[in-house]
Design a protein around this motif. Structure first.
Motif, PDB file in Angstrom:
ATOM      1  N   SER A  12       0.788  -1.119   0.002  1.00 31.29           N
ATOM      2  CA  SER A  12       0.185  -0.390  -0.136  1.00 31.29           C
ATOM      3  C   SER A  12       0.789   1.111   0.254  1.00 31.29           C
ATOM      4  O   SER A  12       2.107   1.711   0.196  1.00 31.29           O
ATOM      5  CB  SER A  12      -1.211  -0.383   1.122  1.00 31.29           C
ATOM      6  OG  SER A  12      -0.113   0.026   2.870  1.00 31.29           O
ATOM      7  N   ALA A  13       0.237   2.607  -0.434  1.00 29.99           N
ATOM      8  CA  ALA A  13       0.685   3.778  -0.250  1.00 29.99           C
ATOM      9  C   ALA A  13       1.410   4.341   0.981  1.00 29.99           C
ATOM     10  O   ALA A  13       0.332   3.669   1.919  1.00 29.99           O
ATOM     11  CB  ALA A  13      -0.614   4.634  -0.669  1.00 29.99           C
ATOM     12  N   ASP A  15       1.040   7.549   3.682  1.00 28.94           N
ATOM     13  CA  ASP A  15       1.105   8.882   3.469  1.00 28.94           C
ATOM     14  C   ASP A  15       1.930   9.633   3.337  1.00 28.94           C
ATOM     15  O   ASP A  15       2.897   9.610   3.766  1.00 28.94           O
ATOM     16  CB  ASP A  15       0.520   8.954   4.435  1.00 28.94           C
ATOM     17  CG  ASP A  15      -0.763   8.059   5.065  1.00 28.94           C
ATOM     18  OD1 ASP A  15      -1.700   7.667   4.395  1.00 28.94           O
ATOM     19  OD2 ASP A  15      -1.431   7.562   6.447  1.00 28.94           O
ATOM     20  N   THR A  30       3.622  10.405  -5.266  1.00 28.88           N
ATOM     21  CA  THR A  30       2.937  10.054  -4.684  1.00 28.88           C
ATOM     22  C   THR A  30       2.172   8.932  -5.420  1.00 28.88           C
ATOM     23  O   THR A  30       2.290   9.220  -6.891  1.00 28.88           O
ATOM     24  CB  THR A  30       1.551  10.645  -4.635  1.00 28.88           C
ATOM     25  OG1 THR A  30       2.068  12.650  -3.845  1.00 28.88           O
ATOM     26  CG2 THR A  30       0.403  10.924  -4.190  1.00 28.88           C
ATOM     27  N   THR A  32       0.226   5.217  -5.911  1.00 28.38           N
ATOM     28  CA  THR A  32      -0.624   3.566  -5.707  1.00 28.38           C
ATOM     29  C   THR A  32      -0.868   3.359  -6.335  1.00 28.38           C
ATOM     30  O   THR A  32      -0.288   2.578  -6.472  1.00 28.38           O
ATOM     31  CB  THR A  32      -2.103   4.845  -5.509  1.00 28.38           C
ATOM     32  OG1 THR A  32      -2.325   4.547  -6.332  1.00 28.38           O
ATOM     33  CG2 THR A  32      -2.939   6.433  -5.538  1.00 28.38           C
ATOM     34  N   ASP A  34      -3.127  -0.565  -6.232  1.00 30.38           N
ATOM     35  CA  ASP A  34      -4.340  -1.178  -6.061  1.00 30.38           C
ATOM     36  C   ASP A  34      -4.187  -2.287  -7.397  1.00 30.38           C
ATOM     37  O   ASP A  34      -4.240  -2.219  -8.713  1.00 30.38           O
ATOM     38  CB  ASP A  34      -5.173  -0.240  -7.271  1.00 30.38           C
ATOM     39  CG  ASP A  34      -6.695  -0.317  -7.692  1.00 30.38           C
ATOM     40  OD1 ASP A  34      -7.455  -1.024  -6.856  1.00 30.38           O
ATOM     41  OD2 ASP A  34      -7.250   0.049  -8.843  1.00 30.38           O
ATOM     42  N   GLY A  40       1.499   7.036 -10.282  1.00 28.40           N
ATOM     43  CA  GLY A  40       1.541   8.079  -9.596  1.00 28.40           C
ATOM     44  C   GLY A  40       2.373   8.742 -10.189  1.00 28.40           C
ATOM     45  O   GLY A  40       3.427   8.798 -11.719  1.00 28.40           O
TER      46      GLY A  40
END
Length: 133
Positions: A12-13, A15, A30, A32, A34, A40
């Motif tokens: 997962s990414a 924060d 940034t 992501t 999925d 990103g």
């Protein structure tokens, strides 16, 4: 992403304001996750001594921050199996050095290997590499 190890759902990414060894995740970019799709933007970073203070060649370039919350222990490497690093479990951030320049980082493949040898490969095809100013 080639997922022979069933790891993709455990990535997962990070924060944006999370500390990644002296840089905030948003400074790195940034990203992501999925399922098997990585997308990103990653930013070229210079003077990143928090990632590797002893290897000057790895203090500037592109870095992929991510979290792993799976049950299995993993090792990760980008180029050679000789330089493997242990993958930390969430909430500890993992950062992989993809390369010093855009051409190298675009071709990078992050290999995540379980103890039984099963491997997931994360390709950078969904990433835009920002070369900065």
């Amino acid at each position: 992403m080639k997922d022979n190890a069933g790891i993709a759902s455990n990535l997962s990414a990070v924060d944006a304001e999370t500390d990644c060894y002296g840089k905030q995740a948003q400074e790195l970019g940034t990203v992501t996750f999925d399922g098997k799709i990585l997308s990103g933007t990653l930013n070229k970073v210079t003077g990143y001594t928090g990632f590797n203070s002893s290897v000057v060649e790895e203090q500037s370039g592109y870095y992929l921050p991510f979290l792993y919350d799976g049950a299995d222990n993993l090792k990760m490497y980008v180029k050679t199996a000789e330089k493997q690093a242990t993958v930390d479990k969430a909430t500890t951030v993992n950062v992989a050095f993809l390369g010093a320049d855009k051409a190298t980082a675009e071709k990078a493949i992050l290999h995540l290997v379980k103890e039984d040898g099963a491997m997931t490969e994360v390709y950078m095809t969904g990433i835009t590499f920002n070369e900065g100013e």
